[in-house]
Design an enzyme around this catalytic site. Sequence first.
Site, mmCIF file in Angstrom:
data_model
loop_
_atom_site.group_PDB
_atom_site.id
_atom_site.type_symbol
_atom_site.label_atom_id
_atom_site.label_comp_id
_atom_site.label_asym_id
_atom_site.label_seq_id
_atom_site.Cartn_x
_atom_site.Cartn_y
_atom_site.Cartn_z
ATOM 1 N N GLY A 1 -5.890 -22.471 30.035
ATOM 2 C CA GLY A 1 -6.380 -23.587 29.242
ATOM 3 C C GLY A 1 -7.877 -23.706 29.058
ATOM 4 O O GLY A 1 -8.325 -24.568 28.290
ATOM 5 N N GLU B 1 -3.708 -18.563 34.708
ATOM 6 C CA GLU B 1 -3.006 -17.995 33.536
ATOM 7 C C GLU B 1 -3.843 -18.125 32.271
ATOM 8 O O GLU B 1 -3.402 -18.732 31.292
ATOM 9 C CB GLU B 1 -1.682 -18.750 33.324
ATOM 10 C CG GLU B 1 -0.752 -18.763 34.497
ATOM 11 C CD GLU B 1 0.422 -19.744 34.307
ATOM 12 O OE1 GLU B 1 0.370 -20.612 33.409
ATOM 13 O OE2 GLU B 1 1.390 -19.628 35.070
ATOM 14 N N GLY C 1 -5.363 -17.380 28.711
ATOM 15 C CA GLY C 1 -5.020 -16.589 27.536
ATOM 16 C C GLY C 1 -6.214 -16.536 26.601
ATOM 17 O O GLY C 1 -6.914 -15.545 26.482
ATOM 18 N N CYS D 1 1.314 -20.367 -1.646
ATOM 19 C CA CYS D 1 1.546 -21.506 -2.521
ATOM 20 C C CYS D 1 1.694 -22.810 -1.749
ATOM 21 O O CYS D 1 2.766 -23.425 -1.750
ATOM 22 C CB CYS D 1 2.789 -21.241 -3.364
ATOM 23 S SG CYS D 1 2.671 -19.659 -4.178
ATOM 24 N N TYR E 1 -3.830 -16.530 19.598
ATOM 25 C CA TYR E 1 -3.021 -17.390 18.729
ATOM 26 C C TYR E 1 -3.274 -17.054 17.251
ATOM 27 O O TYR E 1 -3.248 -17.938 16.398
ATOM 28 C CB TYR E 1 -3.261 -18.875 19.058
ATOM 29 C CG TYR E 1 -3.053 -19.150 20.535
ATOM 30 C CD1 TYR E 1 -1.776 -19.106 21.077
ATOM 31 C CD2 TYR E 1 -4.140 -19.361 21.402
ATOM 32 C CE1 TYR E 1 -1.577 -19.298 22.438
ATOM 33 C CE2 TYR E 1 -3.946 -19.550 22.766
ATOM 34 C CZ TYR E 1 -2.664 -19.512 23.277
ATOM 35 O OH TYR E 1 -2.475 -19.698 24.609
HETATM 36 C C1 LIG Z 1 -0.279 -21.400 26.736
HETATM 37 C C2 LIG Z 1 -0.188 -21.296 28.204
HETATM 38 C C3 LIG Z 1 -1.220 -20.680 28.930
HETATM 39 C C4 LIG Z 1 -2.466 -20.130 28.300
HETATM 40 O O1 LIG Z 1 -3.286 -21.115 27.732
HETATM 41 P P1 LIG Z 1 -4.728 -20.711 27.193
HETATM 42 O O2 LIG Z 1 -5.239 -21.948 26.614
HETATM 43 O O3 LIG Z 1 -4.542 -19.642 26.166
HETATM 44 O O4 LIG Z 1 -5.538 -20.237 28.347
HETATM 45 C C5 LIG Z 1 -1.049 -20.552 30.293
HETATM 46 N N1 LIG Z 1 0.063 -21.014 30.920
HETATM 47 C C6 LIG Z 1 1.054 -21.632 30.253
HETATM 48 C C7 LIG Z 1 2.238 -22.113 30.992
HETATM 49 C C8 LIG Z 1 0.969 -21.785 28.878
HETATM 50 O O5 LIG Z 1 1.952 -22.406 28.221
#
Ligand SMILES: *Cc1c(COP(=O)(O)O)cnc(C)c1O
Length: 424
Positions: free
Chosen positions: A239, A275, A277, A346, A375
């Site tokens: 996050g 985690e 991303g 469109c 994303y």
């Molecule tokens: C989406 C998600 C992430 C990654 O979030 P980021 O904002 O991309 O770092 C990590 N863990 C869970 C469970 C998620 O749903």
Amino acid sequence: MDHFLYKNGVLHAEDVSVAEIAASVGTPFYVYSTATLTRHFRLFQEALAGMDHMICFAVKSNGNLAVLKVLGDLGAGMDVVSGGEYRRAKAARVPGERIVFSGVGKTREEMALVLEGGIRQFNVESEPELRALSEVASRLGKVAPIAIRVNPDVDAKTHEKIATGKSENKFGIPIAKARAVYAEAASLPGIDVVGIDVHIGSQLTDLEPFRAAYLKVADLYADLRADGHDIRRLDLGGGLGIPYTRSNEAPPLPMEYGQVIRETVGHLGCEIEIEPGRLISGNAGILVSSVIYLKEGEGRDFLILDAAMNDLVRPSMYGAHHDIIPVQEAEAASTAQPYDVVGPVCETGDTFAKARALPTLTDGDLVAFRSAGAYGAVMASEYNTRPMIPEVLVRGDHFAVIRARPTYEEILGRDSIPAWLSAE
Ligand SMILES: *Cc1c(COP(=O)(O)O)cnc(C)c1O
């Protein structure tokens, strides 16, 4: 910092000219930088240095096998949210012991797949899921290591569609109920309670919600220990936000985020999982597109691109901002003018930016959307029967297509006309 810079007046991905990739691959396409992916992964390693930890890349932000292989080779684990993503992680040769399985609606089929293939832990989000997992694991003669995802009821102060840590969101188990659910988990066959999991949302640009959530996790840890659970792992989710504009945004750095982790849960002696991303993949990718037409309208000019909302949905879905820059560097003297930047789909929603100040551009010019590595490609669709666009990976002065553009035969070949219609 990323590795998309101008050299001799042309945008480069590391040492490769983006114009050259465009000439070879055709627009639109995504380009990812190995050096940037590596750098961002290492920032988290440094932020957690000295603590027993595992950085599990959130595959949902960018699931291309080549991207997963780059990160897996650096030692990353993977956070997957479906059987499909689990298959991707395995195909990128990440061992099951480094894969965590998150998600609010895991099916029994997915549970079985993952138990057979090997898994570090399930992040369980509800009691029915817990009972289903116990059944599946028992039937297979396996033991499922689990953390329970708790919902700490913390406002992540991010876009409502990507906030997940408030009690009204569908995610996790209310933290007040957690002790009872852990007690049930401990009593179920085929379940091994190993940790606590929390993930409060995406694109957080303030550390305080993380601190608030992690302090609640630390309290829960003490309670669960007192209840006799052998909690040895804390999964703190992803996050952390990224800057989507060059100018005025300075979200917290991974090092500062690591400091919050140290201060809130560092003393507990648990293994720490995170985690991330977006922070790893977001600024490691750009989307390159050509101007099809410059359409001069009344009071505004439209740049109609060959990329559209189906290729990069974030602007129309979340109102997200992406910096747009010309691939051919603008001359210092050139003046910016406002354009509405749109795709050919469109729908009026197929708008990337309104009244965006850009240097003078015209038909055939190349532009790049920054911060498109997370994303982006993963959320693409074939709306308007637009083929999914290729992905390219750069390393130093090499590039390779890591997902080819499908042919129209492949696209149309997935449909079929039933016999009772073909006869007519
Ligand atoms: C989406 C998600 C992430 C990654 O979030 P980021 O904002 O991309 O770092 C990590 N863990 C869970 C469970 C998620 O749903």
